[in-house]
Design an enzyme around this catalytic site. Structure first.
Site, PDB file in Angstrom:
ATOM      1  N   LYS A 175       0.792  -1.181   0.012  1.00 53.68           N
ATOM      2  CA  LYS A 175      -0.096   0.042  -0.011  1.00 53.68           C
ATOM      3  C   LYS A 175       0.987   1.422  -0.107  1.00 53.68           C
ATOM      4  O   LYS A 175       1.342   1.454   1.106  1.00 53.68           O
ATOM      5  CB  LYS A 175      -0.952  -0.111   1.097  1.00 53.68           C
ATOM      6  CG  LYS A 175      -2.171   1.099   1.247  1.00 53.68           C
ATOM      7  CD  LYS A 175      -2.053   1.758   2.213  1.00 53.68           C
ATOM      8  CE  LYS A 175      -1.805   3.444   2.253  1.00 53.68           C
ATOM      9  NZ  LYS A 175      -1.943   4.281   1.252  1.00 53.68           N
ATOM     10  N   GLU A 250       9.541   2.491  10.904  1.00 55.31           N
ATOM     11  CA  GLU A 250      10.541   3.638  10.963  1.00 55.31           C
ATOM     12  C   GLU A 250       9.639   4.808  10.559  1.00 55.31           C
ATOM     13  O   GLU A 250       8.908   4.914   9.785  1.00 55.31           O
ATOM     14  CB  GLU A 250      11.386   3.436   9.563  1.00 55.31           C
ATOM     15  CG  GLU A 250      12.610   2.256   9.531  1.00 55.31           C
ATOM     16  CD  GLU A 250      13.523   2.479  10.804  1.00 55.31           C
ATOM     17  OE1 GLU A 250      13.578   3.745  11.303  1.00 55.31           O
ATOM     18  OE2 GLU A 250      13.933   1.536  11.436  1.00 55.31           O
ATOM     19  N   CYS A 284      13.451  11.871   5.952  1.00 56.88           N
ATOM     20  CA  CYS A 284      13.228  11.694   7.617  1.00 56.88           C
ATOM     21  C   CYS A 284      14.556  11.908   8.276  1.00 56.88           C
ATOM     22  O   CYS A 284      14.495  12.202   9.117  1.00 56.88           O
ATOM     23  CB  CYS A 284      12.931  10.237   7.588  1.00 56.88           C
ATOM     24  SG  CYS A 284      13.930   8.983   6.720  1.00 56.88           S
ATOM     25  N   GLU A 385       8.711  17.657  14.116  1.00 59.55           N
ATOM     26  CA  GLU A 385       8.896  17.410  12.720  1.00 59.55           C
ATOM     27  C   GLU A 385       8.167  18.096  11.592  1.00 59.55           C
ATOM     28  O   GLU A 385       7.089  18.130  11.784  1.00 59.55           O
ATOM     29  CB  GLU A 385       9.005  15.941  12.403  1.00 59.55           C
ATOM     30  CG  GLU A 385       9.295  15.864  10.746  1.00 59.55           C
ATOM     31  CD  GLU A 385       9.107  14.355  10.493  1.00 59.55           C
ATOM     32  OE1 GLU A 385       8.450  13.668  10.737  1.00 59.55           O
ATOM     33  OE2 GLU A 385      10.356  13.740   9.896  1.00 59.55           O
TER      34      GLU A 385
HETATM   35  P1  NAP Z   1       2.060   9.016   6.935  1.00 60.90           P
HETATM   36  O1  NAP Z   1       1.141  10.094   6.807  1.00 60.90           O
HETATM   37  O2  NAP Z   1       2.416   8.698   8.288  1.00 60.90           O
HETATM   38  O3  NAP Z   1       1.675   7.774   5.894  1.00 60.90           O
HETATM   39  C1  NAP Z   1       2.798   7.006   5.686  1.00 60.90           C
HETATM   40  C2  NAP Z   1       1.797   5.762   5.159  1.00 60.90           C
HETATM   41  O4  NAP Z   1       1.031   5.266   6.033  1.00 60.90           O
HETATM   42  C3  NAP Z   1       1.090   6.185   3.734  1.00 60.90           C
HETATM   43  O5  NAP Z   1       1.067   5.047   2.885  1.00 60.90           O
HETATM   44  C4  NAP Z   1      -0.224   6.346   4.368  1.00 60.90           C
HETATM   45  O6  NAP Z   1      -1.148   6.319   3.282  1.00 60.90           O
HETATM   46  C5  NAP Z   1      -0.327   5.239   5.629  1.00 60.90           C
HETATM   47  N1  NAP Z   1      -1.453   5.294   6.311  1.00 60.90           N
HETATM   48  C6  NAP Z   1      -2.155   6.567   6.706  1.00 60.90           C
HETATM   49  N2  NAP Z   1      -3.033   6.194   7.991  1.00 60.90           N
HETATM   50  C7  NAP Z   1      -2.849   4.935   8.034  1.00 60.90           C
HETATM   51  C8  NAP Z   1      -3.611   4.130   8.837  1.00 60.90           C
HETATM   52  N3  NAP Z   1      -4.526   4.448   9.810  1.00 60.90           N
HETATM   53  N4  NAP Z   1      -3.154   2.722   9.016  1.00 60.90           N
HETATM   54  C9  NAP Z   1      -2.261   2.375   8.026  1.00 60.90           C
HETATM   55  N5  NAP Z   1      -1.641   3.186   7.147  1.00 60.90           N
HETATM   56  C10 NAP Z   1      -1.832   4.277   7.079  1.00 60.90           C
HETATM   57  O7  NAP Z   1       3.595   9.708   6.324  1.00 60.90           O
HETATM   58  P2  NAP Z   1       3.811  10.558   4.995  1.00 60.90           P
HETATM   59  O8  NAP Z   1       3.400  11.974   5.033  1.00 60.90           O
HETATM   60  O9  NAP Z   1       3.589   9.635   3.869  1.00 60.90           O
HETATM   61  O10 NAP Z   1       5.665  10.521   5.229  1.00 60.90           O
HETATM   62  C11 NAP Z   1       6.282  11.435   5.901  1.00 60.90           C
HETATM   63  C12 NAP Z   1       6.669  10.864   7.181  1.00 60.90           C
HETATM   64  O11 NAP Z   1       7.467   9.579   7.105  1.00 60.90           O
HETATM   65  C13 NAP Z   1       7.791  11.720   7.851  1.00 60.90           C
HETATM   66  O12 NAP Z   1       7.191  11.598   9.445  1.00 60.90           O
HETATM   67  C14 NAP Z   1       8.844  11.051   7.594  1.00 60.90           C
HETATM   68  O13 NAP Z   1       9.788  11.413   8.678  1.00 60.90           O
HETATM   69  C15 NAP Z   1       8.515   9.541   7.721  1.00 60.90           C
HETATM   70  N6  NAP Z   1       9.703   9.031   6.778  1.00 60.90           N
HETATM   71  C16 NAP Z   1      10.584   8.016   7.666  1.00 60.90           C
HETATM   72  C17 NAP Z   1      11.519   7.073   7.226  1.00 60.90           C
HETATM   73  C18 NAP Z   1      12.418   6.449   8.038  1.00 60.90           C
HETATM   74  O14 NAP Z   1      12.918   5.392   7.266  1.00 60.90           O
HETATM   75  N7  NAP Z   1      12.453   6.624   9.144  1.00 60.90           N
HETATM   76  C19 NAP Z   1      11.826   7.525   5.758  1.00 60.90           C
HETATM   77  C20 NAP Z   1      10.776   8.335   5.120  1.00 60.90           C
HETATM   78  C21 NAP Z   1       9.900   9.101   5.661  1.00 60.90           C
HETATM   79  P3  NAP Z   1      -1.931   7.797   2.736  1.00 60.90           P
HETATM   80  O15 NAP Z   1      -0.712   8.222   2.227  1.00 60.90           O
HETATM   81  O16 NAP Z   1      -2.948   7.364   1.839  1.00 60.90           O
HETATM   82  O17 NAP Z   1      -2.402   8.645   3.759  1.00 60.90           O
END
Ligand code: NAP
Length: 485
Positions: A175, A250, A284, A385
């Protein structure tokens, strides 16, 4: 007519059971519709899990090198199409062409690395307690993995999860983030062109809430690998814990770089600017706090501000552009909101501080590279963040205070120091509360053979991505006793 992308379940392109679709637009020019994608439902997620379950025994029954060959072929195809993929990645996510090219090349390397792991997944041969007995441990696939990814590395993060999952014999339901479904559809197509059998990798496109819940609470899912924000990861973890499902998270960062008084300031500016504004600050591991020792804070801040003001912002495919737009309207709104929060907390805005006006910027989600000064640890801007091109400068009286400030956050993903003093460097490496620490390098960037992951709220911590950790997460250990008497 823009291209229509569909879910990919059991080897077939299928529409969502909802019948609904959404448009994907270029964040640098929102008049450009890149494609139409399904708004999938829990029912679609369940169908994808069913397909993955059915495909599992046969896929797991292949030899590891047979599975590895699929990844090798995917690497070869991708390597021949780097420019096309980079352009598509930039159109969808916004990063510059060169940043996209690097991500594609990295994905080729990841495929090759994990294809090679096919020959290396082993166990331990152990001395037995009885004669003529074989005692050993073997690594076997976990089963069906749900892989949930963010938008900021829309190809390489899925690859660094999917490639190890597949090579050791798992099947997958993938997903991707709603902002970047096209890269995900291209990746799934690539792997099938490379010979992946239907049902082994299934794609469901749609909103996280509906799909995420259906995936992580389904008893047919054996492992969940998630990269994204702390808020979503934390809520997800509680659901998978209830079922005792193997889970890897992560999450976010508030990554610091310390600039020591002895540092070469030109080098320090270059390192911090790259780590703070590269990828539009949407990594991130991006540096969002720079902690500078008092004797050089004035000079560093002046040079760093000039570097931020000199950056060329614009559409990622345009020549000479060094920083692309935010990925979405929502992310730009978050960036601008945090700048206002910072203003309200009394920080000084030295560079940027808003969205650039008009012209080439009118139809995109652009944000100026922003330098803030006077951050104090209790401020929200020093703790939360942003995930945008916003870097705050903090002043430290000495190295002890700098390290305390660096560690003063709930996150612990990546941390850096710029210094020529070996003693300070070692004290920093020992004291930094972060999963990855860098001396004289930016906080962004990671080697595929090295463990990748965070401490504290940046990661669930039990496993690591890339390197050996990825294979460990996607396998479980079976201990075998064979009595030959
Ligand atoms: P996000 O909003 O947490 O979404 C991540 C993924 O989870 C997306 O596919 C999202 O789908 C899905 N999701 C949303 N609600 C969910 C739920 N209730 N249950 C299961 N999955 C759900 O994060 P993002 O905005 O895509 O990415 C930015 C974040 O990722 C930042 O905090 C960044 O630091 C972090 N990040 C961390 C790393 C690492 O390796 N530590 C690497 C890259 C990014 P939708 O898009 O459809 O909402």
């Amino acid at each position: 007519m823009s291209q229509e992308y569909r879910n990919f379940i059991a080897g077939e392109h299928v529409a969502s059971s909802s019948g609904n679709t959404t448009e994907v637009r270029n964040p640098a020019d929102t008049d450009e519709v890149l494609g139409v994608v399904p708004a999938s439902t829990a029912e679609d997620a369940r169908a994808a899990i069913g397909a993955a379950r059915e495909a599992f025994p046969k896929w797991a029954g292949l030899t590891p090198p047979e599975r590895g060959r699929v990844l090798h072929r995917a690497a070869n195809i991708l390597e021949g199409q780097i420019d096309e993929w980079a352009a598509a990645l930039t159109r969808e996510e916004g990063k510059t062409r060169i940043e996209s090219q690097r991500e594609i090349v990295r994905s080729v390397e990841l495929f090759r690395y994990f294809a090679g792991e096919a020959w290396r997944v082993g166990g331990d041969m152990l001395p037995a307690d009885t004669p003529h007995t074989l005692l050993y441990s073997a690594r076997v696939p976990v089963g069906v993995a749900a892989i949930i990814t963010p938008w900021n590395f829309p190809l390489s993060i899925p690859v660094w999860k999917i490639a190890p999952a597949l090579v050791v014999g798992n099947t997958v339901v993938f997903k991707p983030a709603s902002a970047t479904p096209i890269m995900a559809a291209m990746l799934v197509k690539l792997l099938h062109e490379a010979g992946l059998p239907g049902g082994v990798l299934n794609l469901v496109i749609g909103a996280g809430g509906a799909l995420g819940d259906a995936l992580v609470t389904d008893e047919r899912i054996d492992a969940v690998s998630f990269t994204g924000s702390f808020a979503v990861g934390h809520a997800l973890y509680q659901k998978t814990a209830a079922r005792m499902t193997r889970t890897h998270l992560e999450m976010g960062g508030k990554n610091p770089i310390i600039v020591a008084a002895d540092a070469d300031l030109n080098k320090a500016v270059q390192i911090v600017a790259q780590a703070g504004f590269g990828l539009t600050g949407q990594a991130c591991t991006a540096a969002s706090r720079v902690i500078v020792e008092r004797p050089v804070v004035k000079e560093f801040t002046a040079r760093f501000t000039a570097a931020a003001q000199a950056l060329k912002v614009g559409p990622g495919l345009a020549d000479g552009v060094q920083m692309g737009p935010a990925v979405s309207k929502g992310q730009r709104a978050t960036d601008l909101e945090y700048i206002e929060i910072a203003r309200g907390e009394g920080v000084e805005v030295l560079a940027g501080g808003g969205a650039p006006d008009g012209g080439a910027f009118a139809r995109g989600y652009f944000v100026q590279p922003t330098v803030l000064a006077g951050l104090r640890p209790e401020m929200r801007i020093a703790q939360e963040e942003v995930f945008g091109p916003v870097v705050g400068v903090m002043e430290a009286a000495d190295m002890e205070e700098a390290l305390a400030l660096a560690n003063n956050t709930s996150y612990g993903l990546s941390a850096g120091i710029v210094t020529n003093d070996l003693r300070q460097a070692i004290r920093f490496v020992e004291g930094a509360e972060a999963g990855m620490v860098k001396v004289n390098q930016g906080t962004v960037g990671a080697s595929i053979q090295a463990p990748f992951g965070g401490f504290k709220h940046s990661g669930s911590g039990m496993f690591r991505e890339m390197g050996k950790g990825a294979i460990e997460f996607f396998t479980k250990i079976k201990t075998v006793y064979i009595d030959g008497q």
